[in-house]
Scaffold this active site. Structure first.
Site, PDB file in Angstrom:
ATOM      1  N   ASP A 211       0.849  -1.196   0.000  1.00  0.00           N
ATOM      2  CA  ASP A 211       0.000   0.000   0.000  1.00  0.00           C
ATOM      3  C   ASP A 211       0.877   1.235   0.000  1.00  0.00           C
ATOM      4  O   ASP A 211       2.096   1.151   0.044  1.00  0.00           O
ATOM      5  CB  ASP A 211      -0.895  -0.009   1.248  1.00  0.00           C
ATOM      6  CG  ASP A 211      -0.066  -0.109   2.524  1.00  0.00           C
ATOM      7  OD1 ASP A 211       0.420   0.940   2.987  1.00  0.00           O
ATOM      8  OD2 ASP A 211       0.137  -1.231   3.024  1.00  0.00           O
ATOM      9  N   ASP A 213       0.813   3.520   2.507  1.00  0.00           N
ATOM     10  CA  ASP A 213       0.627   4.035   3.857  1.00  0.00           C
ATOM     11  C   ASP A 213      -0.643   4.897   3.851  1.00  0.00           C
ATOM     12  O   ASP A 213      -1.652   4.449   3.323  1.00  0.00           O
ATOM     13  CB  ASP A 213       1.874   4.781   4.323  1.00  0.00           C
ATOM     14  CG  ASP A 213       1.988   4.854   5.845  1.00  0.00           C
ATOM     15  OD1 ASP A 213       1.621   3.862   6.507  1.00  0.00           O
ATOM     16  OD2 ASP A 213       2.433   5.884   6.359  1.00  0.00           O
TER      17      ASP A 213
END
Length: 272
Positions: A211, A213
């Site tokens: 991802d 973050d």
């Protein structure tokens, strides 16, 4: 005398104790260590390209051990008692840079320690283990080359911020880590890599970028749902890289590096 190579794979989120990459698999019960129980009472043993391999799930077979509660000392002590010389660790990470997109791989080179409540950071009363190169550069190269040969997007020599977890970062924290020039955020590097150094392991970590973050657009920001989805494809890539890496390890002379790592570990101890 040339040391016998045995490899420990510490499977992080997305791999755990997935042993499909092993041949001649069997389950090996492991006893409680002087530092308590490891994440799982059993490890999976087998071979890859004729090399003995042990797989230990960092978070347990049911993934029910949070990053803060992992008994890192017991996990590494278990692998040491099994005669492991090399550790290939996998770890899920959030990206702090646009160029390191979800689905990419990365080879961790440095860490910034932001953990604060974890115990068990050493095997000794007083030991000052050097950490200028906490991850073995030659093993980093093996992981990077293995991923490149497989055709995956992979980033070498990245820096990860090790956070306490199990919560994800705030937006302010994420932006702070970006201002430091860090590349990734992670929850399990510390104290695992420090303890691996204390035991003289040849250790390297493959990051699975799940991802962005929380600093990026909402649809790519970190969430349990998004991370779980990304790990389905990343785990396949990671297993492919690990198999390729073991073959390269088997065809390399590690005698000098093992000796260097073990001497550094021995010389760090002031009081046992």
């Amino acid at each position: 005398m040339v040391p016998t190579i045995k490899i420990g794979i510490i499977g992080g989120t997305g791999l755990d104790q997935d042993a499909t990459i092993l041949q001649d698999r069997n389950v090996v019960p492991v006893p409680e260590t002087p530092f308590g129980k490891p994440s799982d009472p059993e490890v999976i043993h087998g071979t890859i390209h004729g090399i003995e391999v042990y797989i230990l799930g960092r978070h347990g077979r049911n993934h029910d051990v949070s990053p803060t509660n992992v008994n890192y000392r017991a996990n590494l002590w278990t692998l040491k008692q099994l005669g492991v010389t090399h550790i290939l660790a996998t770890t899920a990470c959030g990206s702090l840079k646009e160029s390191m997109a979800p689905g990419h791989l990365a080879v961790i080179d440095q860490y910034i320690d932001r953990t604060n409540i974890r115990g068990g950071r050493s095997f000794y009363k007083v030991a000052h283990i050097p950490q200028p190169k906490p991850f073995e550069p030659k093993l980093q190269t093996v992981l990077f080359e293995s991923a490149k040969e497989a055709g995956y997007s992979v980033h070498p020599t990245v820096t990860a911020v090790a956070i306490e977890g199990p919560r994800f970062s705030t937006l302010a924290e994420s932006r702070l880590y970006q201002s430091w020039g860090a590349d990734l955020v992670n929850m399990t590097l510390v104290p695992e890599v420090q303890l691996a150094s204390e035991l003289g392991f040849v250790y390297a970590s493959l990051a699975l970028v799940t991802d962005y973050d929380c600093w990026h657009s909402d649809e790519l920001s970190v969430s349990v749902e998004f991370v779980t989805k990304m790990l389905q494809s990343l785990s396949t890539k990671a297993k492919d890289v690990l198999v390729r890496a073991v073959e390269k390890i088997a065809n390399t002379d590690w005698s000098e590096i093992i000796e260097q790592r073990q001497n550094a570990a021995k010389n760090a101890i002031m009081v046992e």
